[in-house]
Motif scaffolding. Structure first.
Motif, PDB file in Angstrom:
ATOM      1  N   SER A  85      56.061   4.918  34.764  1.00 14.44           N
ATOM      2  CA  SER A  85      55.183   4.011  34.031  1.00 14.44           C
ATOM      3  C   SER A  85      54.217   3.281  34.958  1.00 14.44           C
ATOM      4  O   SER A  85      53.180   2.776  34.521  1.00 14.44           O
ATOM      5  CB  SER A  85      56.006   2.995  33.238  1.00 14.44           C
ATOM      6  N   SER A 129      47.358  13.390  25.951  1.00 19.84           N
ATOM      7  CA  SER A 129      47.634  13.837  24.595  1.00 19.84           C
ATOM      8  C   SER A 129      46.353  14.279  23.884  1.00 19.84           C
ATOM      9  O   SER A 129      45.238  14.054  24.362  1.00 19.84           O
ATOM     10  CB  SER A 129      48.315  12.718  23.802  1.00 19.84           C
ATOM     11  N   TYR A 150      46.026  11.589  19.117  1.00 22.63           N
ATOM     12  CA  TYR A 150      46.821  10.528  19.748  1.00 22.63           C
ATOM     13  C   TYR A 150      45.972   9.724  20.736  1.00 22.63           C
ATOM     14  O   TYR A 150      46.504   9.102  21.659  1.00 22.63           O
ATOM     15  CB  TYR A 150      48.045  11.144  20.429  1.00 22.63           C
ATOM     16  N   CYS A 151      44.657   9.771  20.506  1.00 20.23           N
ATOM     17  CA  CYS A 151      43.701   8.954  21.261  1.00 20.23           C
ATOM     18  C   CYS A 151      43.696   9.275  22.757  1.00 20.23           C
ATOM     19  O   CYS A 151      43.397   8.399  23.583  1.00 20.23           O
ATOM     20  CB  CYS A 151      43.983   7.461  21.051  1.00 20.23           C
ATOM     21  N   TYR A 152      44.026  10.495  23.106  1.00 28.84           N
ATOM     22  CA  TYR A 152      44.079  10.927  24.508  1.00 28.84           C
ATOM     23  C   TYR A 152      44.954  10.010  25.357  1.00 28.84           C
ATOM     24  O   TYR A 152      44.710   9.800  26.544  1.00 28.84           O
ATOM     25  CB  TYR A 152      42.666  11.018  25.100  1.00 28.84           C
ATOM     26  N   GLU A 153      45.992   9.477  24.740  1.00 27.41           N
ATOM     27  CA  GLU A 153      46.949   8.609  25.448  1.00 27.41           C
ATOM     28  C   GLU A 153      47.578   9.381  26.612  1.00 27.41           C
ATOM     29  O   GLU A 153      47.885  10.567  26.501  1.00 27.41           O
ATOM     30  CB  GLU A 153      48.047   8.157  24.493  1.00 27.41           C
ATOM     31  N   ARG A 154      47.776   8.701  27.736  1.00 25.50           N
ATOM     32  CA  ARG A 154      48.363   9.336  28.910  1.00 25.50           C
ATOM     33  C   ARG A 154      49.850   9.030  29.030  1.00 25.50           C
ATOM     34  O   ARG A 154      50.282   7.909  28.746  1.00 25.50           O
ATOM     35  CB  ARG A 154      47.651   8.865  30.184  1.00 25.50           C
ATOM     36  N   MET A 173      51.642   1.343  25.089  1.00 29.77           N
ATOM     37  CA  MET A 173      51.501   2.698  24.552  1.00 29.77           C
ATOM     38  C   MET A 173      51.477   2.634  23.024  1.00 29.77           C
ATOM     39  O   MET A 173      52.227   1.868  22.416  1.00 29.77           O
ATOM     40  CB  MET A 173      52.673   3.556  25.022  1.00 29.77           C
ATOM     41  N   ASN A 174      50.628   3.430  22.368  1.00 30.82           N
ATOM     42  CA  ASN A 174      50.510   3.312  20.921  1.00 30.82           C
ATOM     43  C   ASN A 174      51.737   3.887  20.226  1.00 30.82           C
ATOM     44  O   ASN A 174      52.512   4.644  20.797  1.00 30.82           O
ATOM     45  CB  ASN A 174      49.214   3.978  20.423  1.00 30.82           C
ATOM     46  N   LEU A 229      52.913   7.730  20.026  1.00 30.74           N
ATOM     47  CA  LEU A 229      53.355   8.461  21.208  1.00 30.74           C
ATOM     48  C   LEU A 229      54.384   7.623  21.945  1.00 30.74           C
ATOM     49  O   LEU A 229      54.119   6.477  22.289  1.00 30.74           O
ATOM     50  CB  LEU A 229      52.146   8.742  22.109  1.00 30.74           C
ATOM     51  N   GLU A 230      55.572   8.172  22.182  1.00 29.71           N
ATOM     52  CA  GLU A 230      56.614   7.398  22.855  1.00 29.71           C
ATOM     53  C   GLU A 230      57.449   8.281  23.774  1.00 29.71           C
ATOM     54  O   GLU A 230      57.977   9.313  23.350  1.00 29.71           O
ATOM     55  CB  GLU A 230      57.544   6.728  21.848  1.00 29.71           C
TER      56      GLU A 230
END
Length: 350
Positions: free
Chosen positions: A250, A224, A228-232, A1-2, A5-6
């Protein structure tokens, strides 16, 4: 995960937040101040034995505009087995709002809810419709990690989620159509808060809960915003009876197919398949044939001119469905296939 975003899951986060692994009563009290830039709500729903459904929510303000100061709202929605919905969403003066930080004890004028994670009593009276309900927890209270997803390198902006009642029983009285109804059924309660506009950090999400026989599940996939790069972010709880078997999302993935175009211009999938896999263990949840039970533009409450201007840039929509559901369970010594319907929603914030 980038790093932008956490989901706060580590022991370090538990220490920072002052939390134990097992949720405490105070966690369902007010968690953030009610000033500009902050929001919070307490959500309850019930599926009753006669086919009636109920949604009740206490808000510190609308999540569509968190820049305002405390602007308390209370929502009550009752949908009959025939599909007729009675809905009230009422705004109250800020002086009518009181909330404890010791437990869930929220009062907005003459409407209130109070509980201790195990048992909650709720009272909402809007004259034409009212609810006096008791929720009793069956599945233990749950949160993913410390219950917060942080956005940005500074880890200051967040959206939080806590589920005091993943699944429970409900009893009490409803009033609608000029009559009082004694009711029983099953219910759910969660609690959200945050300090960042959801439209700034989230593109859309899928949320739902499953209650089939002795198996209960909660699933959530958040996509997202572009920044946030559309991170899931995937969150998942799976229980059998009163025992939570899985609390780690996860390992959850979601496949979507067979899109339907809604009259509001949005598209939503007719088929959802959630896969959870850890080595030789797996859970698969297939949802199909969605029955649309609520659909509305999130701009609908705005004044006409503002709605037209905003609609040029965004088209936010909310959908709620009942869907045909099948769960294939291959978890340790449990090998089972179960079928029924489940409730889920899609929130599109762009």
């Amino acid at each position: 995960m980038n790093k932008l975003l956490e989901v706060a899951m580590s022991e370090e986060w538990f220490e920072k937040e002052g939390l134990e692994q097992e949720p405490a009563i105070w966690e369902d009290g007010i968690r953030i101040d009610t000033g500009s830039g902050k929001f919070e709500w307490w959500y309850f729903d019930a599926h009753l034995d006669d086919g009636t459904t109920v949604v009740a929510i206490f808000f510190t303000k609308s999540y569509a505009n968190i820049k305002v100061p405390l602007t308390p709202l209370v929502k009550l929605s009752i949908t009959t087995p025939e599909g007729k919905t009675y809905l009230k969403l009422i705004e109250f003066p800020k002086g009518d709002f009181m909330a404890s930080d010791k437990q869930c004890d929220i009062k907005v004028a003459n409407n209130w809810v109070k509980g201790d994670l195990k048992t909650y009593n709720l009272h909402i009276d809007f004259e034409e419709i009212s609810a006096d309900l008791q929720f009793n927890r069956v599945v233990p209270s749950w949160r993913p990690g410390v219950g917060k997803c942080f956005f940005g390198e500074a880890k200051k902006e967040f959206f939080a989620w806590f589920v005091p009642i993943p699944y429970g029983t409900v009893s009490g009285k409803l009033k609608f159509e000029g009559k009082e109804h004694e009711v029983m059924g099953t219910g759910y309660h969660d609690h959200n808060w945050g300090n960042v506009p959801l439209t700034k950090v989230i593109d859309h999400w899928y949320w739902g809960r499953v209650d089939i026989g002795e198996y209960k599940a909660i699933f959530f996939e958040m996509i997202s915003a572009k920044k946030y790069c559309y991170e899931r972010v995937n969150l998942f709880m799976f229980a059998k009876g009163d025992k939570i078997l899985i609390g780690d999302g996860s390992k959850l993935t979601l496949e979507k197919s067979d899109y339907i175009t809604h009259r509001g211009g949005k598209k939503y999938p007719e088929q959802l398949t959630f896969h959870w896999k850890d080595k030789n263990d797996s859970i698969e949840i297939n949802i199909s044939n969605p029955e649309l039970i609520d659909d509305r533009s999130l701009l609908s409450g705005m004044p006409f001119l503002k709605r037209k201007i905003a609609g040029v840039v965004v088209n936010p929509y909310y959908f709620r469905f009942n869907g045909k559901t099948e769960i294939n369970i291959n978890y340790k010594d449990i090998k089972e296939n179960v079928k029924d319907k489940s409730l889920y929603e899609i929130m599109m914030l762009k």
